[in-house]
Scaffold this motif. Structure first.
Motif, short mmCIF file in Angstrom:
data_model
loop_
_atom_site.label_atom_id
_atom_site.label_comp_id
_atom_site.label_asym_id
_atom_site.label_seq_id
_atom_site.Cartn_x
_atom_site.Cartn_y
_atom_site.Cartn_z
N ILE A 450 -15.06 -32.86 12.50
CA ILE A 450 -13.96 -31.89 12.34
C ILE A 450 -14.50 -30.46 12.42
N TYR A 451 -13.86 -29.68 13.27
CA TYR A 451 -14.21 -28.26 13.43
C TYR A 451 -13.00 -27.42 13.02
N PRO A 452 -12.96 -26.96 11.79
CA PRO A 452 -11.83 -26.09 11.42
C PRO A 452 -12.06 -24.66 11.94
N ILE A 453 -11.01 -24.08 12.48
CA ILE A 453 -11.04 -22.63 12.76
C ILE A 453 -10.15 -22.02 11.70
N TYR A 454 -10.77 -21.36 10.76
CA TYR A 454 -10.02 -20.77 9.64
C TYR A 454 -9.31 -19.52 10.15
N PHE A 455 -8.05 -19.70 10.45
CA PHE A 455 -7.25 -18.60 11.00
C PHE A 455 -6.32 -18.09 9.91
N SER A 456 -6.65 -16.92 9.43
CA SER A 456 -5.88 -16.39 8.30
C SER A 456 -5.39 -15.00 8.64
N PRO A 457 -4.33 -14.94 9.48
CA PRO A 457 -3.87 -13.62 9.91
C PRO A 457 -3.36 -12.75 8.77
N GLU A 506 -5.85 -12.35 16.08
CA GLU A 506 -5.65 -13.12 17.32
C GLU A 506 -6.82 -12.95 18.27
N GLU A 507 -7.31 -11.68 18.35
CA GLU A 507 -8.38 -11.41 19.32
C GLU A 507 -9.70 -12.10 18.96
N GLU A 508 -9.81 -12.54 17.71
CA GLU A 508 -11.04 -13.24 17.31
C GLU A 508 -10.98 -14.73 17.62
N LEU A 509 -9.78 -15.19 17.99
CA LEU A 509 -9.61 -16.63 18.23
C LEU A 509 -10.45 -17.11 19.41
N ALA A 512 -13.94 -17.73 18.46
CA ALA A 512 -14.05 -18.93 17.62
C ALA A 512 -13.96 -20.20 18.48
N TYR A 513 -13.01 -20.20 19.42
CA TYR A 513 -12.86 -21.36 20.30
C TYR A 513 -14.11 -21.57 21.16
N LYS A 514 -14.68 -20.45 21.64
CA LYS A 514 -15.89 -20.55 22.46
C LYS A 514 -17.00 -21.23 21.68
N LEU A 515 -17.14 -20.82 20.42
CA LEU A 515 -18.18 -21.41 19.58
C LEU A 515 -17.93 -22.90 19.39
N VAL A 516 -16.65 -23.26 19.20
CA VAL A 516 -16.32 -24.68 19.02
C VAL A 516 -16.66 -25.45 20.30
N ALA A 517 -16.27 -24.86 21.46
CA ALA A 517 -16.53 -25.54 22.73
C ALA A 517 -18.03 -25.78 22.90
N ASN A 518 -18.83 -24.78 22.53
CA ASN A 518 -20.29 -24.95 22.62
C ASN A 518 -20.76 -26.05 21.68
#
Lengths: 562, 189
Positions: A450-457, A506-509, A512-518
């Motif tokens: 599990i890879y959570p992306i903690y998105f807390s706008p 939003e712009e940090e998403l 974060a996704y890139k890091l998850v993809a890696n």
């Protein structure tokens, strides 16, 4: 026409034009508050943003009822709501902050003032006024398209009394509704709930092959609607169970456990049982960097200290099956554009063989696609998130995502979950079918990373939480719920061999996704058949070691041998 | 003779009272200068909760509940909680003087720094100081700075370390947290 008539005509036209223009000019004239509190703020919003109040049905009646009954010590309130307006454009006049300061003068004291220019700007102001026995609060919030102004007067003693013994007009509303001001931990596991997921643990994380004679039953075999020899397997070389059958197997409540019939074993029963334990393993060098060129012989797998033989191995570039689980609760409503763009780029960045299922969750779990490598179909599905909104049943949704992945026969499974992690059961009295203890128990045993992306706008609001706890908690209200939620996400990542990433905007998403993809393609997949199967329900501890000097392996901690 | 002693005693008492008051007053940090940074900041926060409001808040806590009673006691004696913070889109939008104005107050007599975390990598800096008076905490000051952020949290009023210890498990304080006011705070092993 005489000269006088001409003059009169010109003057009349001029006067008419002036008369017509005056109201327009008046409407455009900026309003400057004069210390009249609520009324001034409302007027300021109406004039300076050309906004119109939303009509609230029965508001007058509600005010009258409050004035009469005075529930919970509340003596009166004023409320103005502005919806679907444009609060970005405003007349060139004083700022909202200045307007608030000028509206609440005299006896009013500022309690909280929060302003953000990010994402179209938002403001929250709380002012307070104390009289002898009463306290008056005024709260004004202004966002991109909504504004709310509330002013309420109440007697704190009466309010405290109401909390202790809730009564309205002498009618009791039940027991004390005073909040339990303890640390915001998750509630304890339900007494009847299993500590983990028997079916899921044994059937999903491990594979069992049972070959039975058609006329015989194993000693504790689940009832199967069959009269022929059955080959039951989840091994990747064999087809998976039909979805419905497997889904029912994944149900974990005591009531939904398959009925077990105890019959004595017959001598003509041929029983061959094996189990495959799948592991997603991340290898790191001394400096913590992923190692991506390892071979099967570089791994040593131990179960309860005993070395196991690795039966299957897949390198880091093997395709992954993943669920992209998107939290579409209200807090993300205004961030959808950025969420869609970032998700699309994430989809594009994954290798062609990876299969993704896009799932939205609110209070409901809504798969938008099945597992597919068709990137066009995935991106079309992502667009749909614009229209979805609601609460946050995070625990139940993560649980269902594990169910969904459990239906796949292939190894290499992952969940990428974009969320603030604040399950509704954390922040309200709403019950969830599974609590965090259930979820963490199950997740830690399954072969799903599990890879959570903690998105807390709304994390800026948590700064207010220093006092009030943002979404609950703080100096005056227990531990911040958002902190608890984040800790829980960290635990989920840690115990499943994943990583947590953060994005506040939003712009940090995208990053974060890139890091998850890696990360996804730094995982090796290993599988082994345990040398001893006891089915004693005990926890089997898994340890993976690497032959390379200083290198370490990260994987799930083990499984329950059921 | 008697009159001189009386005068001396009175003066001593006055001096003691003045010291206590001075401590309580010093625990309130002057942070209004941060207001001038508000117009250019992308996010601002300003919280002022004075003693009267804290006492109102304490009315909602039940003295018969163990954990709430401790908090109630704590709130009843607190004089105020103040927070000011700004965050910018770009670095270096506030000056060293803005930070020093707070730091100097936290370095003044009576204040003891108990936590100081400085990260050279991202420039984050967290300082936690206590105003101590005869073993009692009279105030807490927290200064958080990063290239884009400045935040000050100030809690004013007598805080009994014993009471804080009993607050473990509430208010975001982990149950296993070990308070040691001789100079550090740590988690229990």
């Amino acid at each position: 026409m005489t000269q006088l008539q001409k003059m009169f005509r010109v003057m009349f036209v001029a006067a008419m034009m002036l008369a017509l223009l005056t109201p327009v000019a008046d409407a455009q004239t900026a309003f400057t508050p004069k210390g009249k509190g609520f009324n001034d703020v409302v007027k300021y919003i109406e004039k300076n943003y050309s906004a119109k109040k939303t009509k609230i049905p029965m508001l007058g009646l509600a005010k009258f009822a409050i004035w009469m009954v005075r529930p919970a010590g509340v003596k009166g309130f004023k409320l103005a709501v502005f919806e679907d307006q444009n609060f970005i454009k405003r007349a060139d006049t004083i700022s909202f902050s200045q307007a608030m300061r000028q509206s609440f003068k005299k006896d009013w004291s500022p309690l909280v003032q929060f302003s953000s220019k990010r994402d179209g700007a938002s403001h929250t102001f709380i002012y307070v006024k104390q009289t002898k026995k009463d306290v008056e609060f005024a709260v004004a919030t202004l966002g991109e398209s909504e504004a709310v102004v509330v002013q309420a007067k109440f007697n704190p003693d009466a309010a405290a009394k109401f909390l202790e013994n809730p009564k309205i007009m002498g009618i009791s509303l039940g027991n004390s509704i005073r909040g339990n001001n303890t640390i915001a931990t998750n509630r304890p596991p339900k007494p009847n709930a299993p500590a983990s997921t028997p079916a899921a643990a044994s059937d999903d994380s491990s594979k069992r092959v049972v070959i039975k004679d058609g006329n015989s039953d194993a000693d504790t075999a689940p009832v199967q609607p069959t009269s022929r020899a059955v080959l039951t397997t989840n091994d990747e070389n064999n087809p998976p169970l039909p979805a419905a059958e497997n889904a029912s197997a994944a149900k974990t409540t005591e009531a939904s456990k398959p009925v077990e019939v105890k019959t004595p074993p017959r001598e003509d029963t041929l029983r061959i049982e094996t189990r495959l334990v799948n592991l997603n393993v991340k290898a790191l060098d001394k400096s913590g960097k992923p190692i991506t060129n390892l071979k099967p012989e570089d791994f040593a797998v131990f179960e309860d200290g005993t070395k196991q033989e690795v039966a299957h191995f897949k390198p880091v570039n093997a395709p992954v099956n993943l669920i992209l689980l998107l939290d579409l609760s209200g807090s993300t409503q205004k961030k959808r554009k950025g969420m869609i763009e970032a998700a699309n780029r994430f989809i594009d960045s994954l290798p062609a063989g990876d299969k993704i299922s896009i799932v939205a969750f609110t209070r409901q779990y809504k798969p938008l696609t099945d597992f597919t490598a068709d990137k066009v179909a995935l991106k079309t599905a992502v667009k749909k998130i614009n229209k979805i909104g609601g609460g946050t049943a995070f625990y139940d949704s993560a649980w269902k995502a594990l169910d969904q992945l459990g239906q796949l026969s292939e190894a290499r499974k992952a969940i990428v979950v974009l969320t603030d992690g604040e399950d509704e059961s954390l922040i309200s009295d709403r019950e969830s079918a599974h609590n965090f203890d259930d979820l963490i128990g199950r997740a830690s045993e399954e072969d799903v990373t599990i890879y959570p992306i903690y998105f807390s706008p709304n994390s800026h609001l948590n700064k207010i939480g220093i006092l009030f706890g943002g979404s609950g908690g703080g100096l005056l209200g227990g531990e911040s719920k958002s902190k608890t939620a984040r800790k829980q996400l960290e635990q989920l990542a840690e115990l499943t061999g994943g990583e947590i990433f953060s994005a506040q905007r939003e712009e940090e998403l995208e990053t974060a996704y890139k890091l998850v993809a890696n990360e996804l393609h730094t995982l090796y997949s290993l599988a082994y058949s345990p040398d001893k199967l006891k089915h004693d329900g005990q926890f089997r501890k898994i340890n993976v070691k690497l032959t390379r000097d200083g290198a370490v392996a990260k994987t799930r901690r083990g499984y329950f041998d059921r | 003779m008697k009159s001189t002693l009386l005068k001396l005693a009175s003066l001593t008492l006055l001096a003691l009272l003045a010291t206590t008051t001075a401590f309580a007053q010093n625990a309130r940090l002057q942070i209004d200068h941060i207001d001038r940074l508000f117009p250019n900041a992308v996010e601002t926060i300003d919280v002022r909760v004075d003693g009267a409001l804290l006492q109102i808040a304490s009315k909602f806590l039940d003295k018969n509940r163990a954990n709430e009673a401790q908090v109630k006691d704590l709130l009843n004696v607190l004089k105020g909680v103040y927070v000011k913070g700004v965050e910018f889109d770009q670095a270096n939008q506030f000056t060293e003087q803005d930070v020093e104005a707070v730091r100097q107050q936290l370095n003044a007599p009576g204040w003891s720094k108990i936590v100081g975390v400085r990260s050279k990598r991202d420039g984050d800096n967290v300082e936690v100081s206590l105003m101590l008076n005869n073993g009692l905490i009279e105030g807490i000051g927290v200064l958080v700075t990063s290239p884009k952020q400045l935040m000050v949290v100030n809690v004013v009023g007598p805080i009994d370390p014993e009471k804080i210890t009993e607050l473990r498990g509430s208010f975001g304080i982990p149950k296993d947290f070990d308070f040691d006011f001789s100079g550090s705070s740590r988690r229990r092993n």
